[in-house]
Design an enzyme around this catalytic site. Structure first.
Site, PDB file in Angstrom:
ATOM      1  N   THR A   1      54.671 -56.285  56.703  1.00  0.00           N
ATOM      2  CA  THR A   1      53.677 -57.268  56.301  1.00  0.00           C
ATOM      3  C   THR A   1      54.150 -58.694  56.545  1.00  0.00           C
ATOM      4  OG1 THR A   1      54.500 -56.886  54.071  1.00  0.00           O
ATOM      5  CG2 THR A   1      52.374 -55.945  54.609  1.00  0.00           C
ATOM      6  N   GLY A   2      55.312 -58.850  57.137  1.00  0.00           N
ATOM      7  CA  GLY A   2      55.750 -60.188  57.519  1.00  0.00           C
ATOM      8  C   GLY A   2      56.694 -60.853  56.538  1.00  0.00           C
ATOM      9  N   LYS A   3      57.415 -60.074  55.754  1.00  0.00           N
ATOM     10  CA  LYS A   3      58.340 -60.663  54.785  1.00  0.00           C
ATOM     11  C   LYS A   3      59.480 -61.387  55.493  1.00  0.00           C
ATOM     12  CE  LYS A   3      59.046 -56.667  52.797  1.00  0.00           C
ATOM     13  NZ  LYS A   3      58.079 -55.865  53.551  1.00  0.00           N
TER      14      LYS A   3
ATOM     15  N   HIS B   1      33.026 -28.803  65.950  1.00  0.00           N
ATOM     16  CA  HIS B   1      33.792 -29.277  64.796  1.00  0.00           C
ATOM     17  C   HIS B   1      33.620 -30.796  64.636  1.00  0.00           C
ATOM     18  CE1 HIS B   1      37.530 -29.118  62.191  1.00  0.00           C
ATOM     19  NE2 HIS B   1      37.473 -30.407  62.478  1.00  0.00           N
ATOM     20  N   GLU B   2      33.822 -31.510  65.722  1.00  0.00           N
ATOM     21  CA  GLU B   2      33.751 -32.981  65.623  1.00  0.00           C
ATOM     22  C   GLU B   2      32.326 -33.440  65.340  1.00  0.00           C
ATOM     23  OE1 GLU B   2      36.336 -34.573  65.209  1.00  0.00           O
ATOM     24  OE2 GLU B   2      37.727 -33.051  65.934  1.00  0.00           O
TER      25      GLU B   2
ATOM     26  N   ASP C   1      42.151 -31.806  58.036  1.00  0.00           N
ATOM     27  CA  ASP C   1      41.016 -32.123  57.158  1.00  0.00           C
ATOM     28  C   ASP C   1      41.275 -31.605  55.759  1.00  0.00           C
ATOM     29  OD1 ASP C   1      39.823 -33.012  59.466  1.00  0.00           O
ATOM     30  OD2 ASP C   1      38.768 -31.130  59.836  1.00  0.00           O
TER      31      ASP C   1
ATOM     32  N   PRO D   1      56.210 -52.297  54.263  1.00  0.00           N
ATOM     33  CA  PRO D   1      56.895 -52.634  55.507  1.00  0.00           C
ATOM     34  C   PRO D   1      55.933 -53.253  56.513  1.00  0.00           C
ATOM     35  CG  PRO D   1      57.291 -50.341  54.896  1.00  0.00           C
ATOM     36  CD  PRO D   1      56.271 -50.865  53.957  1.00  0.00           C
TER      37      PRO D   1
HETATM   38  P1  ADP Z   1      58.651 -56.912  57.010  1.00  0.00           P
HETATM   39  O1  ADP Z   1      59.895 -57.698  56.930  1.00  0.00           O
HETATM   40  O2  ADP Z   1      57.655 -57.237  55.955  1.00  0.00           O
HETATM   41  O3  ADP Z   1      58.864 -55.436  57.098  1.00  0.00           O
HETATM   42  P2  ADP Z   1      58.417 -58.320  59.457  1.00  0.00           P
HETATM   43  O4  ADP Z   1      58.426 -59.693  58.929  1.00  0.00           O
HETATM   44  O5  ADP Z   1      59.675 -57.850  60.047  1.00  0.00           O
HETATM   45  O6  ADP Z   1      57.913 -57.291  58.365  1.00  0.00           O
HETATM   46  O7  ADP Z   1      57.243 -58.186  60.502  1.00  0.00           O
HETATM   47  C1  ADP Z   1      57.404 -57.506  61.711  1.00  0.00           C
HETATM   48  C2  ADP Z   1      56.543 -58.123  62.781  1.00  0.00           C
HETATM   49  O8  ADP Z   1      55.177 -57.935  62.492  1.00  0.00           O
HETATM   50  C3  ADP Z   1      56.720 -59.597  62.894  1.00  0.00           C
HETATM   51  O9  ADP Z   1      57.767 -59.914  63.744  1.00  0.00           O
HETATM   52  C4  ADP Z   1      55.380 -60.054  63.455  1.00  0.00           C
HETATM   53  O10 ADP Z   1      55.360 -59.924  64.853  1.00  0.00           O
HETATM   54  C5  ADP Z   1      54.426 -59.050  62.889  1.00  0.00           C
HETATM   55  N1  ADP Z   1      53.754 -59.579  61.709  1.00  0.00           N
HETATM   56  C6  ADP Z   1      53.799 -59.063  60.462  1.00  0.00           C
HETATM   57  N2  ADP Z   1      53.034 -59.780  59.619  1.00  0.00           N
HETATM   58  C7  ADP Z   1      52.522 -60.780  60.333  1.00  0.00           C
HETATM   59  C8  ADP Z   1      51.637 -61.870  60.024  1.00  0.00           C
HETATM   60  N3  ADP Z   1      51.157 -62.061  58.797  1.00  0.00           N
HETATM   61  N4  ADP Z   1      51.313 -62.705  61.031  1.00  0.00           N
HETATM   62  C9  ADP Z   1      51.777 -62.514  62.254  1.00  0.00           C
HETATM   63  N5  ADP Z   1      52.597 -61.533  62.612  1.00  0.00           N
HETATM   64  C10 ADP Z   1      52.963 -60.665  61.676  1.00  0.00           C
HETATM   65 ZN    ZN Z   2      38.337 -32.075  61.621  1.00  0.00          ZN
END
Ligand code: ADP
Ligand code: ZN
Ligand code: MG
Length: 621
Positions: free
Chosen positions: A228-230, A444-445, A521, A226
């Site tokens: 990634t710009g599909k 811890h950190e 952790d 999800p």
């Molecule tokens: P998907 O359909 O893969 O879940 P989207 O195409 O809806 O993702 O991407 C959501 C938003 O993330 C886009 O509207 C854009 O703003 C941003 N985004 C994702 N990938 C890119 C990319 N390669 N370049 C620029 N913006 C991106």
């Molecule tokens: Zn920790």
């Protein structure tokens, strides 16, 4: 290290499907009752007394009857009763040929002494009118109510389409000027762009391809995690090709009534063929393209829709100029028939961006905001594993932060802070933490950071903070790799496990206590150790045996064990051993550097947030 699991961005939530408006059926009932009341002859509301025919004759003979009205099958008459009051009576008509003579002969209280009598002309109501009244009108009313009812259901379900008109689909038709997205808006993803550029070229001059006899793939399937710009790249193809773009989501085809989805598919392709060359884009195609199987009883509507889609894709040849793009993040769930040559035969992989990709995406989105002196490299390195959508969100959060602080420009600091907001949630300022607890958190950190710093092959510490976050983290240590890392060696992974146990180790040695602060952790260390054994073949005992298979690689990747129960038990032993070794190592490192631990913790308690350089400075002097 308290690091929040990344959440996949929420997709639009499902529409509420409301119940069928039952009140419509009440309306129908009421209308029918009214109709009934209109059609059935209605007698005035005067009270009518029922009598038998004998009484009627007797009253005639007695001379009490004033008026008689002979109707079909009934006789209404008015007469005086015993108290000489006029009443209206009725009686069934008997086939009595003497009735007229009897009436003519009888006396009456009327002025002229005669009974007034009439017979209504039998009204043969026209069969046409009664047909209209009894059959057509209710039908029309039913139809109208059903129509408006189903329209209402449809609207509530999100579609503007009408169930009764099976011929229409509500695919949004974008005129070519409406798709403004181009490949320039999609950063990185060069391989995907390259594959799609051919489609764009084909749509521009199909005759070039036709003259050789080549036909282009009918469909391309965009797969990837999800965000990634599909969806974005599909729009960009339409924008580049300057052709109409039919965009629909798979879920829009799934309807309540069997056959409606299939009708939509049919209509979509019909429209598309008229507008060719054009692009059809079916987003989230897994909603209709799931494997057909009979195990769970199947789903008639979905399968019909899928069958229709398969048929339509076969129905035109590659020279028509209709290109079908589809997107999904669950390619493994798609029906095989969808993927065979001649359908979605081209598969375009959209991966999470690498370092250069992240820089490019940040750059694209930074163009939309005012910014100054941004260290793109740093931000890109700090965001390993994030998707394009998350990067877009980070830039926007940074801009919001700049506005909140009354600044005119977005700077690197804003971006860094918003990276943390996305990873760990916003700062939680009001949270009350006692000095004792603060001290434990700080040790811890510093414990994490110390173990990380004292091992070779582990990512440098970038930042340590003990400001609580809304995700529940009370503090965290951020490590940022120097460059892009594609492979992780066994040693690096073991170091990571040791680093993860470092927080708890510091608590144990210095504070003489163990706290719940290490829960995250523990979870991460266990997950890592298990993956090393079951998936990466990094244990001696199991060598290169695959013990787990990963499902849904793009959506979190839950895994199923593929081994016997005994093996599973020895996996657990192996995981435990791996974590114990790491823990031992961490304890040793902390014991060896106990003075520096105190010094660094004092510094952190004073400043609350320190950078990697500050940390290394104190550690190395
Ligand atoms: P998907 O359909 O893969 O879940 P989207 O195409 O809806 O993702 O991407 C959501 C938003 O993330 C886009 O509207 C854009 O703003 C941003 N985004 C994702 N990938 C890119 C990319 N390669 N370049 C620029 N913006 C991106
Ligand atoms: Zn920790
Ligand atoms: Mg999408």
């Amino acid at each position: 290290m308290e690091k929040k699991e990344k959440e996949s961005p929420k997709k639009d939530s499902a529409q509420n499907v409301s119940s069928i408006p039952y009140y419509n059926f009440f309306i129908v009932l009421v209308v029918l009752m009214l109709l009934n009341a209109l059609v059935v002859p209605h007698i005035s509301n005067k009270k009518i007394i029922n009598t038998d025919y004998g009484t009627f004759v007797k009253k005639i003979d007695n001379g009490d009857v004033k008026q008689v009205k002979i109707d079909e099958g009934k006789i209404y008459y008015s007469a005086l009763d015993e108290n000489k009051e006029e009443k209206t009576y009725q009686t069934g008509a008997v086939d009595d040929p003497d009735l007229v003579n009897r009436l003519l002969a009888a006396r009456s209280p009327n002025e002229n002494g005669k009974i007034e009598f009439t017979q209504t002309i039998p009204q043969q109501s026209s069969p046409f009118i009664s047909f209209l009244l009894f059959w057509v009108l209710p039908g029309v009313i039913f139809f109208w109510i059903f129509r408006s009812g189903s329209k209402m259901i449809q609207e509530r379900m999100g579609g503007g389409d009408n169930v009764m008109s099976f011929g229409k689909s509500n695919a949004k038709i974008y005129a070519e000027s409406e798709v403004k997205t181009t490949f320039a808006d999609v950063a990185g993803q060069d391989e995907a762009k390259e594959a799609l550029a051919e489609i764009v070229d084909f749509l521009h001059n199909p005759q070039k391809y036709a003259s050789i006899g080549a036909s282009l793939p009918k469909g391309a399937l965009l797969v990837g995690p999800p965000g990634t710009g599909k969806t974005l790249i599909a729009r960009a193809v339409a924008g580049e090709a300057k052709v109409p773009f039919f965009a629909m989501s798979g879920s829009e085809f799934v309807q309540m009534f069997v056959g409606v989805g299939a009708a939509k598919v049919r209509d979509l392709f019909k429209q598309a063929k008229e507008k060719a060359p054009c692009i059809i884009f079916i987003d989230e195609i897994d909603a209709i393209g799931k494997k057909r199987d009979s195990r769970f009883g199947g789903n008639d509507e979905r399968e019909q829709t899928l069958n229709q889609l398969l048929t339509e894709m076969d129905g035109f040849d590659g020279k028509t100029g209709v290109v079908i793009l589809a997107a999904t993040n669950r390619p493994e769930s798609l029906d095989n028939a969808l993927m065979r040559p001649g359908r979605f035969d081209r598969r375009i992989q959209m991966e999470l961006p690498d370092l250069e990709g992240r820089k490019a995406i940040l750059n694209v989105h930074l163009q939309k905001v005012k910014h100054q002196n941004i260290d793109l490299d740093l931000v890109a390195r700090a965001t390993a594993g994030t998707s394009g959508a998350e990067l877009a969100n980070i830039v926007n959060e940074a801009a919001l932060r700049a506005v909140r602080l009354g600044k005119e420009y977005v700077t690197t600091v804003d971006l860094e802070e918003s990276v943390e907001v996305v990873i760990a949630g916003a700062q939680k300022k009001g949270k009350v933490i006692s000095d004792e607890e603060k001290k434990i958190i700080a040790y811890h950190e510093i414990g994490h950071a110390m173990v990380a710093a004292k091992q070779k092959n582990s990512a440098p510490v970038h930042k340590i903070t003990i400001i609580p976050r809304t995700s529940g983290a009370l503090g965290y240590t951020m490590q940022v790799d120097a460059g892009e890392q594609n492979l992780m060696s066994r040693d690096e992974l073991l170091n990571r496990i040791a680093t993860l146990t470092g927080g708890r180790a510091a608590e144990e040695i210095i504070c003489n206590t163990v706290t719940t602060g290490a829960s995250n952790d523990i979870e991460q260390a266990t997950k890592l150790a298990r993956a090393m054994i079951t998936r990466y073949g990094m244990s001696e005992e199991f060598d290169m045996m695959a013990l787990e298979t990963v499902n849904n690689a793009y959506l979190g990747g839950d895994s199923t064990l593929a081994c016997s129960a005994e093996t599973s038990a020895s996996i657990d032993r192996e995981v435990l051993k791996m974590i114990k070794d790491g823990h031992e190592k961490a304890l040793q490192i902390i014991r060896d550097n106990i003075d520096k631990m105190h010094e660094l913790t004092d510094y952190l308690l004073k400043k609350e947030t320190i950078t990697g350089e500050e940390f290394m400075g104190i550690l190395n002097n």
